[in-house]
Design a protein around this motif. Structure first.
Motif, short mmCIF file in Angstrom:
data_model
loop_
_atom_site.label_atom_id
_atom_site.label_comp_id
_atom_site.label_asym_id
_atom_site.label_seq_id
_atom_site.Cartn_x
_atom_site.Cartn_y
_atom_site.Cartn_z
N ALA A 1 1.25 -1.43 0.17
CA ALA A 1 -0.31 0.45 -0.09
C ALA A 1 0.94 1.51 -0.37
O ALA A 1 0.52 2.04 -0.71
CB ALA A 1 -1.53 -0.41 0.99
N VAL A 2 2.14 0.81 0.66
CA VAL A 2 2.89 2.65 0.98
C VAL A 2 3.24 2.76 -0.51
O VAL A 2 3.28 4.16 -0.95
CB VAL A 2 4.00 1.86 1.47
CG1 VAL A 2 5.44 3.47 1.43
CG2 VAL A 2 3.60 2.05 3.06
N ASN A 3 2.92 2.20 -1.84
CA ASN A 3 4.23 2.04 -2.35
C ASN A 3 3.43 2.97 -3.03
O ASN A 3 3.89 3.70 -4.62
CB ASN A 3 4.54 0.93 -3.84
CG ASN A 3 5.60 -0.05 -2.99
OD1 ASN A 3 7.17 0.69 -3.32
ND2 ASN A 3 6.06 -1.74 -2.45
N VAL A 4 1.66 2.97 -3.72
CA VAL A 4 0.98 3.76 -4.48
C VAL A 4 1.55 5.01 -3.70
O VAL A 4 0.78 5.31 -4.69
CB VAL A 4 -0.26 2.99 -4.71
CG1 VAL A 4 -1.12 3.15 -3.26
CG2 VAL A 4 -1.40 3.40 -5.41
N ALA A 5 1.34 5.11 -2.74
CA ALA A 5 1.53 6.96 -2.19
C ALA A 5 2.66 7.23 -2.46
O ALA A 5 2.83 8.12 -1.48
CB ALA A 5 0.77 6.51 -0.48
N ILE A 6 3.54 6.79 -2.55
CA ILE A 6 5.23 6.96 -2.98
C ILE A 6 5.32 8.54 -4.11
O ILE A 6 5.21 9.47 -2.68
CB ILE A 6 5.94 6.49 -3.46
CG1 ILE A 6 6.49 5.27 -2.75
CG2 ILE A 6 7.13 6.66 -4.23
CD1 ILE A 6 7.46 3.83 -3.42
N PRO A 7 4.91 8.63 -4.64
CA PRO A 7 4.14 10.06 -5.71
C PRO A 7 3.48 11.55 -4.45
O PRO A 7 4.55 12.49 -4.70
CB PRO A 7 4.04 9.89 -6.90
CG PRO A 7 4.11 8.42 -6.79
CD PRO A 7 3.83 7.57 -5.82
N SER A 8 3.10 11.18 -4.19
CA SER A 8 2.00 11.57 -3.16
C SER A 8 2.58 12.04 -2.05
O SER A 8 2.62 13.22 -1.01
CB SER A 8 0.53 11.82 -2.66
OG SER A 8 -0.16 11.15 -3.67
N MET A 9 3.04 11.02 -1.30
CA MET A 9 4.09 11.30 0.13
C MET A 9 5.37 12.38 -0.21
O MET A 9 5.60 12.96 0.71
CB MET A 9 4.47 10.30 0.73
CG MET A 9 3.56 9.46 1.08
SD MET A 9 4.32 7.79 2.33
CE MET A 9 4.75 6.98 0.85
N MET A 10 5.96 11.66 -1.71
CA MET A 10 7.14 13.05 -1.90
C MET A 10 6.78 14.45 -1.84
O MET A 10 7.37 15.34 -1.81
CB MET A 10 8.11 12.42 -3.16
CG MET A 10 8.44 10.57 -3.00
SD MET A 10 8.82 9.71 -4.42
CE MET A 10 10.33 10.82 -4.89
N GLY A 11 5.84 14.40 -2.70
CA GLY A 11 5.26 15.87 -2.71
C GLY A 11 4.73 16.60 -1.64
O GLY A 11 4.88 17.77 -1.49
N SER A 12 4.24 15.79 -1.03
CA SER A 12 3.57 16.01 1.12
C SER A 12 4.74 16.74 1.97
O SER A 12 4.55 18.00 2.34
CB SER A 12 2.80 15.68 1.27
OG SER A 12 2.00 15.51 2.59
N LEU A 13 5.89 15.69 2.03
CA LEU A 13 6.58 15.58 2.91
C LEU A 13 8.30 16.62 1.96
O LEU A 13 8.95 16.78 2.78
CB LEU A 13 6.73 13.98 2.95
CG LEU A 13 5.67 13.58 3.76
CD1 LEU A 13 6.07 12.40 4.59
CD2 LEU A 13 5.49 14.60 5.14
#
Length: 538
Positions: free
Chosen positions: A28-40
């Motif tokens: 599940a973390v893999n699909v959130a990688i681009p969003s996490m990179m942008g947010s954090l």
């Protein structure tokens, strides 16, 4: 609910929910990688640590917590692990920078390491010998379904509620599992106290830390002397660990070498590691590609994987029954071959401007392959294991799987970072020729320095920070932005293809290794109705 206490199937449901929760976060973390990179505002190597630190702690401490389960009781350790995992999930969701998220993920891995080995111990102690194979098949199927379901469920959460909810969703699940565990799971320990090999745990953990750091940070440090020293240190520490384990073979080792005298178990241990390399090799680059290059939403990216998830879930129990009838060897070989072929097909299809449906034949083929792997793999591995060694065998198999996950994530991430650094510079050089002379330098410098500063691969990013001269006309700035976006998109595609080759080759080697599996000589597993030694480490 008290009337169900000790019921084997109620216990299996409880354990499977806890097991499912820990494995779900792996993908599940893999699909959130681009969003996490942008947010954090995180770089690619920082986000790789978000993935790797969880797996690293899990792999390093899995057997140790199995031993602690012998002392404290598997039920108590399972409940404690679920509680810690749930609290850590809250901390992950509340993280405000990459360092906080990495630290919270380490605690999450600690909770997963505490609960995961207890699941197999309790299953073996709860189910009679004649039903144990079915229970293990369900347990193995849960692993496959969780791994495939992660991107789809994660994509839904990221798109509708934000990336933090891939962690917050664990809170209600963890609460339910805690309630069920307290009410349903019996305390099955036999009171045997086992020694804890602290030296072995430390050597294993240091080996994995050195290997993971070197592979994850290698590109940032130009694969210099320090990185190669860490790789050499990992090899040395592994050698010391094996020597130490050999010296403890008659004193409760973490790694009982006697298990590997069974050729089928040894082969399945290797296959288990190759499968995890393949799974991480599939999800990590593909999720970045779908969202950052094709600009799919997280939900759409997850739904792209949904047909493969459904196929895998449907085939998992079917492949288990087929393994019982014709032997797991042939089912496994077929599954691994289809998995490798599907990923090779995906490599060929990957390009800029693709539609979601163009990936489906390759992904469905991979899903069919995955559905034919997990259940038969566990069945073949445990088929000839004596009941008294079942706990140790399952623990070592689980640990090897997680070590494969650590290596797969780190190695695939290393290849992706290296190829991305090269391809971005090549693509930038090609497109810079069409730009005015005074902006070529900043354009090329932005992509050239990306590898050193940490490549960006988040949603809406182009892989580099490009500084334009003051007074750049709006039309020229837009042209430069389009050139940067095209550079990034084509660069990612060209980096993905060699990256996917690594897991394809590893899975193919795993498929070939199945030729070494012995043909089944009987129709029932080598077990006995005698009680299993639950003090054996998991």
């Amino acid at each position: 609910m008290s009337g169900w206490r000790g019921n084997p199937w109620a216990v299996l449901l409880t354990l499977s929910l806890g097991f499912f929760m820990t494995l779900l976060d792996l993908t599940a973390v893999n699909v959130a990688i681009p969003s996490m990179m942008g947010s954090l505002h995180a770089s690619l190597d920082e986000v790789l640590w978000v993935i790797n630190v969880y797996i690293l702690v899990l792999a390093a401490l899995l057997i140790m917590f199995g031993r602690l389960g012998d002392v404290r009781g598997p039920r108590a350790m399972f409940i404690g692990g679920v509680a810690l995992f749930t609290v850590a999930s809250v901390l992950c969701g509340l993280s405000q920078d990459p360092a906080q998220l990495i630290a919270a993920r380490a605690v999450q891995g600690l909770g997963a390491a505490a609960l995961m080995p207890q699941t197999m111990t309790i299953i073996i102690g709860t189910f009679p010998a004649e039903r144990r194979g079915v229970a293990l098949g369900v347990w193995g199927a849960v692993a496959g379904v969780a791994t495939i379901a992660g991107p789809t469920l994660g994509g839904l959460l990221v798109s509708t509620a934000g990336w933090r909810w891939i962690f917050f969703v664990n809170v209600p699940i963890g609460a339910i599992v805690l309630l069920m565990a307290v009410r349903l799971v019996p305390d099955i320990r036999q009171g045997n106290r086992r020694k804890l090999d602290v030296v072995g745990v430390v050597l294993a953990a240091m080996t994995l830390v050195c290997l993971t750091f070197a592979l994850t940070e290698g590109q940032r440090y130009d694969w210099g002397v320090g990185i190669w020293a860490l790789l050499g240190g990992a090899a040395l520490l592994l050698g010391l660990f094996l020597i130490h384990q050999r010296a403890r073979q008659h004193d409760e080792p973490l790694l009982p070498f006697v298990l590997f005298r069974d050729r089928d178990y040894a082969v399945m241990s290797f296959v288990a590691a190759t499968v995890q390399v393949g799974m991480l090799g599939l999800f990590l680059p593909v999720m970045i590609y779908l969202q950052s290059v094709l600009h799919f939403s997280a939900l759409t990216a997850g739904l792209v994987m949904a047909p493969a998830m459904v196929v895998s879930a449907v085939l998992s129990p079917v492949s288990g029954r087929m393994a019982d009838r014709i032997g797991g060897k042939y089912v496994l070989m077929t599954g691994l071959t289809l998995f490798a072929c599907g990923m090779a097909w995906l490599t060929w299809v990957t390009d800029v401007g693709r539609a979601w449906w163009e990936f489906q034949p390759a992904l469905i083929m991979s899903g069919v392959g995955i559905g034919c792997v997990f259940g038969p793999m566990v069945t073949v591995a445990m088929y000839n294991v004596e009941p008294a060694m079942a706990g140790a065998a399952s623990g070592v198999l689980n640990t090897i799987r997680q070590v494969g996950t650590v290596f797969g994530s780190a190695a695939v991430g290393a290849v992706l970072q290296n190829r991305l650094a090269v391809s971005l510079q090549d693509e930038a050089a090609e497109r810079a020729a069409g730009l005015p002379a005074d902006v070529r330098g900043p354009f090329l410098a932005g992509f050239r320095d990306a590898a050193r500063s940490g490549q960006e691969a988040g949603v809406g990013q182009n892989g580099a920070a490009i500084q334009l001269p003051r007074g750049t006309p709006t039309g020229l700035a837009r042209h430069i932005e389009q050139a940067a976006a095209s550079t990034y998109e084509h660069g990612v595609v060209h980096a993905m293809r060699p990256t996917l080759v690594l897991p394809v080759v590893v899975i193919a080697v795993g498929a070939v290794s199945c030729f070494l599996v012995r043909r089944r000589q009987s129709t029932s597993p080598r077990t006995s109705p005698e009680p299993v030694d639950l003090g054996t480490p998991v």
